[in-house]
Design an enzyme around this catalytic site. Sequence first.
Site, PDB file in Angstrom:
ATOM      1  N   HIS A  75      43.933   0.828  -0.513  1.00 39.53           N
ATOM      2  CA  HIS A  75      42.844   1.595   0.107  1.00 39.53           C
ATOM      3  C   HIS A  75      42.575   1.197   1.564  1.00 39.53           C
ATOM      4  CE1 HIS A  75      42.074   2.702  -4.034  1.00 39.53           C
ATOM      5  NE2 HIS A  75      41.943   1.433  -4.346  1.00 39.53           N
ATOM      6  N   SER A  98      47.184   4.179   2.410  1.00 43.78           N
ATOM      7  CA  SER A  98      46.171   4.034   1.374  1.00 43.78           C
ATOM      8  C   SER A  98      46.846   4.263   0.025  1.00 43.78           C
ATOM      9  CB  SER A  98      45.066   5.060   1.588  1.00 43.78           C
ATOM     10  OG  SER A  98      43.966   4.702   0.798  1.00 43.78           O
ATOM     11  N   SER A 103      40.416   7.566  -0.659  1.00 45.06           N
ATOM     12  CA  SER A 103      39.716   6.295  -0.405  1.00 45.06           C
ATOM     13  C   SER A 103      39.710   5.847   1.051  1.00 45.06           C
ATOM     14  CB  SER A 103      40.315   5.194  -1.277  1.00 45.06           C
ATOM     15  OG  SER A 103      41.664   4.961  -0.907  1.00 45.06           O
ATOM     16  N   ASP A 153      48.701  -1.850  -4.508  1.00 45.46           N
ATOM     17  CA  ASP A 153      47.498  -1.689  -5.331  1.00 45.46           C
ATOM     18  C   ASP A 153      47.741  -0.505  -6.255  1.00 45.46           C
ATOM     19  OD1 ASP A 153      45.020  -1.131  -6.441  1.00 45.46           O
ATOM     20  OD2 ASP A 153      43.893  -1.476  -4.593  1.00 45.46           O
ATOM     21  N   GLU A 216      47.503  -5.933  -6.579  1.00 49.27           N
ATOM     22  CA  GLU A 216      46.050  -6.080  -6.531  1.00 49.27           C
ATOM     23  C   GLU A 216      45.337  -5.796  -7.850  1.00 49.27           C
ATOM     24  OE1 GLU A 216      44.112  -7.018  -4.066  1.00 49.27           O
ATOM     25  OE2 GLU A 216      42.160  -6.070  -4.334  1.00 49.27           O
ATOM     26  N   ASN A 241      45.566  -9.762  -9.308  1.00 52.40           N
ATOM     27  CA  ASN A 241      44.434  -9.336 -10.136  1.00 52.40           C
ATOM     28  C   ASN A 241      43.934 -10.451 -11.032  1.00 52.40           C
ATOM     29  OD1 ASN A 241      42.667  -7.115 -11.250  1.00 52.40           O
ATOM     30  ND2 ASN A 241      43.695  -7.779 -13.119  1.00 52.40           N
ATOM     31  N   LYS A 246      39.584 -13.011  -8.364  1.00 55.15           N
ATOM     32  CA  LYS A 246      39.751 -11.567  -8.153  1.00 55.15           C
ATOM     33  C   LYS A 246      39.120 -10.826  -9.328  1.00 55.15           C
ATOM     34  CE  LYS A 246      41.439  -7.338  -7.689  1.00 55.15           C
ATOM     35  NZ  LYS A 246      41.153  -6.254  -8.648  1.00 55.15           N
ATOM     36  N   ASP A 250      35.742  -9.155  -8.222  1.00 48.48           N
ATOM     37  CA  ASP A 250      35.944  -7.789  -7.713  1.00 48.48           C
ATOM     38  C   ASP A 250      35.728  -6.757  -8.826  1.00 48.48           C
ATOM     39  OD1 ASP A 250      37.749  -5.446  -7.519  1.00 48.48           O
ATOM     40  OD2 ASP A 250      38.624  -6.321  -5.736  1.00 48.48           O
ATOM     41  N   ASN A 251      36.460  -6.931  -9.935  1.00 48.51           N
ATOM     42  CA  ASN A 251      36.403  -5.913 -10.992  1.00 48.51           C
ATOM     43  C   ASN A 251      34.998  -5.834 -11.602  1.00 48.51           C
ATOM     44  OD1 ASN A 251      39.056  -6.559 -10.356  1.00 48.51           O
ATOM     45  ND2 ASN A 251      39.846  -6.158 -12.394  1.00 48.51           N
ATOM     46  N   CYS A 255      32.331  -3.587  -8.840  1.00 46.03           N
ATOM     47  CA  CYS A 255      31.959  -2.318  -9.489  1.00 46.03           C
ATOM     48  C   CYS A 255      30.449  -2.261  -9.734  1.00 46.03           C
ATOM     49  CB  CYS A 255      32.735  -2.134 -10.790  1.00 46.03           C
ATOM     50  SG  CYS A 255      34.503  -1.866 -10.490  1.00 46.03           S
ATOM     51  N   HIS A 361      42.020   3.180 -12.337  1.00 47.84           N
ATOM     52  CA  HIS A 361      42.886   3.409 -11.171  1.00 47.84           C
ATOM     53  C   HIS A 361      43.391   4.837 -10.993  1.00 47.84           C
ATOM     54  CE1 HIS A 361      45.178   1.957  -7.763  1.00 47.84           C
ATOM     55  NE2 HIS A 361      46.125   2.789  -8.149  1.00 47.84           N
ATOM     56  N   HIS A 425      34.034  -1.628  -2.875  1.00 52.96           N
ATOM     57  CA  HIS A 425      33.294  -2.890  -3.003  1.00 52.96           C
ATOM     58  C   HIS A 425      32.903  -3.409  -1.624  1.00 52.96           C
ATOM     59  CE1 HIS A 425      34.864  -2.444  -6.908  1.00 52.96           C
ATOM     60  NE2 HIS A 425      35.797  -3.368  -6.909  1.00 52.96           N
ATOM     61  N   SER A 433      39.078 -11.324  -3.077  1.00 50.60           N
ATOM     62  CA  SER A 433      40.320 -10.662  -3.523  1.00 50.60           C
ATOM     63  C   SER A 433      41.404 -10.813  -2.475  1.00 50.60           C
ATOM     64  CB  SER A 433      40.082  -9.163  -3.746  1.00 50.60           C
ATOM     65  OG  SER A 433      38.994  -8.962  -4.594  1.00 50.60           O
ATOM     66  N   GLN A 437      45.215 -12.351  -1.855  1.00 49.82           N
ATOM     67  CA  GLN A 437      46.366 -11.552  -1.401  1.00 49.82           C
ATOM     68  C   GLN A 437      47.127 -12.280  -0.294  1.00 49.82           C
ATOM     69  OE1 GLN A 437      48.070  -9.078  -2.284  1.00 49.82           O
ATOM     70  NE2 GLN A 437      46.821  -7.692  -3.503  1.00 49.82           N
TER      71      GLN A 437
END
Length: 504
Positions: A75, A98, A103, A153, A216, A241, A246, A250-251, A255, A361, A425, A433, A437
Amino acid sequence: MSAALAPKSRTFMNTGLPLFSDLPHKVASLDADLVRFGHKEVELALHEMPGLVALQEEYAGQKPLAGARIMGSLHMTIQTAVLIDTLIALGAEVQWVSCNIFSTQDHAAAHTADNGVRVFAWKGETLEEYWWCTLQALTMWKDGGAPNLILDDGGDATMLVHIGRELELAGELPDPTKAGSEEEAVVLQCLLDVRETRGNEFWTQFAPNLRGVSEETTTGVHRLQQRADAGTLLFPAINVNDSVTKSKFDNVYGCRHSLVDAIMRATDFLISGKRTLVCGFGDVGKGSVQSLRGQQAKVSVTEIDPICALQASMQGLDVITIEDALPTFDMYVTATGNKGIITAKHMVGMKHNAIVCNIGHFDNEIDMAGLEEMRGLGEVEKIDIKPQVAEWRFKNTTHGPGGRGHSVIILAEGRLVNLGCATGHPSLVMSASFTNQVLAQIELHQNADSYENKVTVLPKVLDEKVAHLHLQKFGAKLTVLSEEQASYIDVDVAGPYKPTNYRY
Ligand code: NAD
Ligand code: ADE
């Protein structure tokens, strides 16, 4: 044939763009105001991305990524712009797309293009444009070379290389008429055009340049693991991930921030008190539930996994089936990474103006293809309200206003709602995250040859390092173990503090 900038060939499908283009970038606009907005937001984001800033400082003058040529498919947001800047500061050459048609934040793409990066991304790409962008960033390097690393990703860039090569080796012509979905047809057409213009060995010669991929997201890792299990993965993969810093941040917390942000920006409907179904109570589902409960929605969940269902029950949530919800629920959010979660038939049975969206996703958790089929048969009408918000009105039902057909409101055409209808996010979450990476890319660049073509996670000591780099931002003060305590619980004073299988 090398991937060198080629003479202009045919245009790709309905894009009007040359199949292989030597454009320096393709973004929505490089209008001065948009560029300034991008640069300013990156400046603000930097203050919230301590992990990436720390890596820039730690490696100042060292260029650990010198010689790395990273193709990124993730993204194109402001947070990603900071990631790209960091990879470049560490010495990498970078080209970017992206990984989702909705996104891109156009000011982020403008910032990145203005910095001289070959970025191909704009908000509201068609599927044809999306795959064109991916092809350009993968294959068209300024000096005619190729990338040696992918930062993916969802796995689209990795998939294009693998499928392209496999079809060449099998001596098979890509056949869009055999595709199982609209998107697969575009991928196969792209590969067919490449075959017809570049010959039978384009991907076979391209793939060996790649030394590794860092992935990701959950769905992308799943695709990589399937390849590794089948023995068809062409290079080592680092599963970003499943770094704890991460997926458990992140998840979940990403969210928690971005789901209701998206629903509110898209609809302005009151969330409080609304009956809402979250399908899937994994990491993203847990964050989504927190997000909705924060607005006092009445949330229930669906699950297939008894452990996740038990977790939901312990949190006071009703675990039901979608059929239980249909007549009465106001909102539906899919978060499973699976397909066919909300079918067109389910939507026929929903309440008038129920909101339907997906935070997993891909676009097949909600049966958009089934709805399109009904549209083709004249059974449902699509009414665009604004970009990424559409009313789908069923013509033959009788539970809409005045006994006429009812509607459902679908956000982001069934694609990632938090990135399609909001800005994803926030920076501080993405910093963790993306610090993973960058560490994964450094590891692959320096040590790919010592890895097998399998999927691995970064060592826990690096996971803990990522957490460390973000603690100061919260004013957190760690307790330091004494030698005696460390030996009592059998860890080193400096960590790691948990066994690898600890679940957090
Ligand atoms: P996860 O594996 O932790 O959770 C998915 C859950 O869905 C699991 O508990 C599973 O049992 C459940 N599930 C599977 N099939 C189901 C079905 N038919 N009905 C009900 N439940 C079902 O995965 P995750 O990390 O939560 O990721 C979920 C999806 O979100 C993935 O596609 C991932 O790539 C994506 N993701 C999105 C974002 C975002 O910003 N939108 C961020 C991270 C991950
Ligand atoms: N995934 C979720 N939110 C994101 C963001 N802000 N930038 C990039 N990827 C994301």
